[in-house]
Design a protein around this motif. Structure first.
Motif, PDB file in Angstrom:
ATOM      1  N   ALA A   1      31.853  36.170  30.987  1.00 33.14           N
ATOM      2  CA  ALA A   1      32.461  37.480  30.733  1.00 33.14           C
ATOM      3  C   ALA A   1      32.311  38.414  31.927  1.00 33.14           C
ATOM      4  CB  ALA A   1      31.848  38.103  29.483  1.00 33.14           C
ATOM      5  N   ILE A   2      31.162  38.405  32.561  1.00 24.69           N
ATOM      6  CA  ILE A   2      30.923  39.271  33.724  1.00 24.69           C
ATOM      7  C   ILE A   2      31.899  38.936  34.851  1.00 24.69           C
ATOM      8  CG2 ILE A   2      29.264  39.718  35.596  1.00 24.69           C
ATOM      9  CD1 ILE A   2      27.066  39.668  33.373  1.00 24.69           C
ATOM     10  N   PHE A   3      32.261  37.658  34.965  1.00 26.44           N
ATOM     11  CA  PHE A   3      33.207  37.259  36.001  1.00 26.44           C
ATOM     12  C   PHE A   3      34.656  37.274  35.519  1.00 26.44           C
ATOM     13  CE2 PHE A   3      29.344  35.899  38.066  1.00 26.44           C
ATOM     14  CZ  PHE A   3      29.609  36.206  39.388  1.00 26.44           C
ATOM     15  N   GLY A   4      34.881  37.919  34.367  1.00 27.98           N
ATOM     16  CA  GLY A   4      36.245  38.120  33.877  1.00 27.98           C
ATOM     17  C   GLY A   4      36.840  36.954  33.137  1.00 27.98           C
ATOM     18  N   GLY A   5      36.036  35.967  32.794  1.00 28.79           N
ATOM     19  CA  GLY A   5      36.541  34.803  32.062  1.00 28.79           C
ATOM     20  C   GLY A   5      36.725  35.092  30.586  1.00 28.79           C
ATOM     21  N   ASP A   6      37.459  34.236  29.939  1.00 28.74           N
ATOM     22  CA  ASP A   6      37.781  34.375  28.522  1.00 28.74           C
ATOM     23  C   ASP A   6      36.682  33.719  27.681  1.00 28.74           C
ATOM     24  OD1 ASP A   6      38.916  34.573  26.029  1.00 28.74           O
ATOM     25  OD2 ASP A   6      40.717  33.432  26.532  1.00 28.74           O
ATOM     26  N   ILE A   7      36.030  34.492  26.823  1.00 28.98           N
ATOM     27  CA  ILE A   7      34.929  33.978  26.004  1.00 28.98           C
ATOM     28  C   ILE A   7      35.327  33.784  24.538  1.00 28.98           C
ATOM     29  CG2 ILE A   7      33.125  34.848  27.535  1.00 28.98           C
ATOM     30  CD1 ILE A   7      32.727  37.191  25.548  1.00 28.98           C
ATOM     31  N   ARG A   8      36.625  33.847  24.241  1.00 25.66           N
ATOM     32  CA  ARG A   8      37.096  33.720  22.853  1.00 25.66           C
ATOM     33  C   ARG A   8      36.686  32.423  22.176  1.00 25.66           C
ATOM     34  NH1 ARG A   8      42.785  36.799  23.496  1.00 25.66           N
ATOM     35  NH2 ARG A   8      42.381  36.511  25.685  1.00 25.66           N
ATOM     36  N   LYS A   9      36.519  31.347  22.923  1.00 27.10           N
ATOM     37  CA  LYS A   9      36.146  30.055  22.334  1.00 27.10           C
ATOM     38  C   LYS A   9      34.672  30.000  21.937  1.00 27.10           C
ATOM     39  CE  LYS A   9      39.389  27.333  25.082  1.00 27.10           C
ATOM     40  NZ  LYS A   9      39.492  26.276  26.095  1.00 27.10           N
ATOM     41  N   PHE A  10      33.904  30.989  22.372  1.00 29.66           N
ATOM     42  CA  PHE A  10      32.453  30.909  22.227  1.00 29.66           C
ATOM     43  C   PHE A  10      31.840  31.927  21.272  1.00 29.66           C
ATOM     44  CE2 PHE A  10      33.560  30.053  26.794  1.00 29.66           C
ATOM     45  CZ  PHE A  10      33.663  28.678  26.653  1.00 29.66           C
ATOM     46  N   VAL A  11      32.562  33.017  21.003  1.00 25.68           N
ATOM     47  CA  VAL A  11      32.046  34.096  20.155  1.00 25.68           C
ATOM     48  C   VAL A  11      33.152  34.594  19.233  1.00 25.68           C
ATOM     49  CG1 VAL A  11      30.278  34.850  21.821  1.00 25.68           C
ATOM     50  CG2 VAL A  11      32.554  35.890  21.870  1.00 25.68           C
ATOM     51  N   SER A  12      32.772  35.333  18.216  1.00 27.37           N
ATOM     52  CA  SER A  12      33.762  35.913  17.306  1.00 27.37           C
ATOM     53  C   SER A  12      34.510  37.042  18.024  1.00 27.37           C
ATOM     54  CB  SER A  12      33.057  36.472  16.064  1.00 27.37           C
ATOM     55  OG  SER A  12      32.349  37.655  16.405  1.00 27.37           O
ATOM     56  N   PRO A  13      35.658  37.461  17.494  1.00 23.98           N
ATOM     57  CA  PRO A  13      36.399  38.566  18.118  1.00 23.98           C
ATOM     58  C   PRO A  13      35.584  39.857  18.248  1.00 23.98           C
ATOM     59  CG  PRO A  13      37.822  37.404  16.581  1.00 23.98           C
ATOM     60  CD  PRO A  13      36.431  36.843  16.403  1.00 23.98           C
ATOM     61  N   SER A  14      34.784  40.189  17.238  1.00 23.74           N
ATOM     62  CA  SER A  14      34.007  41.438  17.315  1.00 23.74           C
ATOM     63  C   SER A  14      32.895  41.344  18.358  1.00 23.74           C
ATOM     64  CB  SER A  14      33.439  41.824  15.942  1.00 23.74           C
ATOM     65  OG  SER A  14      32.543  40.851  15.480  1.00 23.74           O
ATOM     66  N   VAL A  15      32.288  40.178  18.503  1.00 28.81           N
ATOM     67  CA  VAL A  15      31.254  40.003  19.529  1.00 28.81           C
ATOM     68  C   VAL A  15      31.904  40.035  20.910  1.00 28.81           C
ATOM     69  CG1 VAL A  15      29.549  38.400  20.489  1.00 28.81           C
ATOM     70  CG2 VAL A  15      29.630  38.795  18.018  1.00 28.81           C
ATOM     71  N   ARG A  16      33.045  39.396  21.058  1.00 22.92           N
ATOM     72  CA  ARG A  16      33.772  39.436  22.334  1.00 22.92           C
ATOM     73  C   ARG A  16      34.048  40.876  22.739  1.00 22.92           C
ATOM     74  NH1 ARG A  16      38.632  40.560  23.878  1.00 22.92           N
ATOM     75  NH2 ARG A  16      39.471  39.708  25.801  1.00 22.92           N
ATOM     76  N   GLU A  17      34.528  41.649  21.789  1.00 21.92           N
ATOM     77  CA  GLU A  17      34.828  43.061  22.052  1.00 21.92           C
ATOM     78  C   GLU A  17      33.575  43.812  22.505  1.00 21.92           C
ATOM     79  OE1 GLU A  17      36.023  46.724  19.204  1.00 21.92           O
ATOM     80  OE2 GLU A  17      37.338  44.965  19.070  1.00 21.92           O
ATOM     81  N   ALA A  18      32.458  43.576  21.846  1.00 20.58           N
ATOM     82  CA  ALA A  18      31.202  44.250  22.201  1.00 20.58           C
ATOM     83  C   ALA A  18      30.732  43.847  23.598  1.00 20.58           C
ATOM     84  CB  ALA A  18      30.119  43.928  21.160  1.00 20.58           C
ATOM     85  N   VAL A  19      30.868  42.570  23.943  1.00 20.00           N
ATOM     86  CA  VAL A  19      30.443  42.086  25.264  1.00 20.00           C
ATOM     87  C   VAL A  19      31.317  42.712  26.348  1.00 20.00           C
ATOM     88  CG1 VAL A  19      30.298  40.051  26.767  1.00 20.00           C
ATOM     89  CG2 VAL A  19      29.415  39.938  24.423  1.00 20.00           C
ATOM     90  N   VAL A  20      32.615  42.663  26.169  1.00 26.08           N
ATOM     91  CA  VAL A  20      33.540  43.225  27.161  1.00 26.08           C
ATOM     92  C   VAL A  20      33.290  44.722  27.327  1.00 26.08           C
ATOM     93  CG1 VAL A  20      35.984  43.711  27.634  1.00 26.08           C
ATOM     94  CG2 VAL A  20      35.283  41.426  26.871  1.00 26.08           C
ATOM     95  N   GLU A  21      33.101  45.411  26.224  1.00 24.60           N
ATOM     96  CA  GLU A  21      32.831  46.858  26.274  1.00 24.60           C
ATOM     97  C   GLU A  21      31.531  47.146  27.036  1.00 24.60           C
ATOM     98  OE1 GLU A  21      31.515  49.916  22.869  1.00 24.60           O
ATOM     99  OE2 GLU A  21      33.543  49.100  22.601  1.00 24.60           O
TER     100      GLU A  21
END
Length: 170
Positions: free
Chosen positions: A136-156
């Protein structure tokens, strides 16, 4: 009542963790998710944030599941919770070596509490919170690894802290 404890930092909670929680909850009457801070790691999320994140994620799982923060020896926490089982997830041989050593030390501390190892689902085995954060820090897509709400929290969180690395698209 059979109580089990599934400890971890859950920074962030991944689909691999969720798989172990779902399966672990079937083995005991109550599964206590123990959210702790590993002093050797630098968490992206604070203790309360991780506890809240785990609570939101496990709310959808059938079973008697409680989420509790702790900052003590695992065996002391498990004993306070009345647990007779520690649930641990394994992804690879390297995990086994570390977990085997920890289980042996824990048995020396309290031999009334057993450690049960669950293999992660084969499709989830490569997932690790550390790698999810790095991707995520390098801008990659983490959708395969976490739920949508966790993805949103990480990106934020990455955006809040200005942690984004690598090439940025303009």
């Amino acid at each position: 009542m059979r109580i089990g404890v599934y400890p971890g930092t859950f920074d962030p909670i991944t689909l691999g963790h969720m798989d172990i929680i779902r399966r672990g909850a079937k083995l005991v009457d109550e599964l206590v998710i123990g959210v702790t801070t590993n002093i050797s790691k630098s968490p992206m999320f604070g203790d309360d944030e991780r506890i809240d994140m785990v609570r939101r994620e496990v709310a959808q799982i059938d079973g008697n599941i409680r989420v509790v923060g702790f900052n003590s020896l695992l065996m002391d926490f498990a004993q306070r919770e009345g647990a007779r089982v520690i649930v641990r997830g394994l992804r690879a041989v390297a995990d086994f070596e570390y977990e085997y050593q920890m289980a042996g030390m824990n048995q020396q501390l309290n031999d009334n509490i057993e450690t049960v190892f669950l293999m992660a689902d084969v499709g989830l085995q490569p997932i690790a919170s550390r790698l999810v954060k790095e991707i995520a820090i390098f801008g990659g897509d983490i959708r395969k690894f976490v739920s949508p709400s966790v993805r949103e929290a990480v990106v934020e969180r990455i955006e809040e802290r200005g942690m984004r690395q690598g090439d940025t698209k303009s």
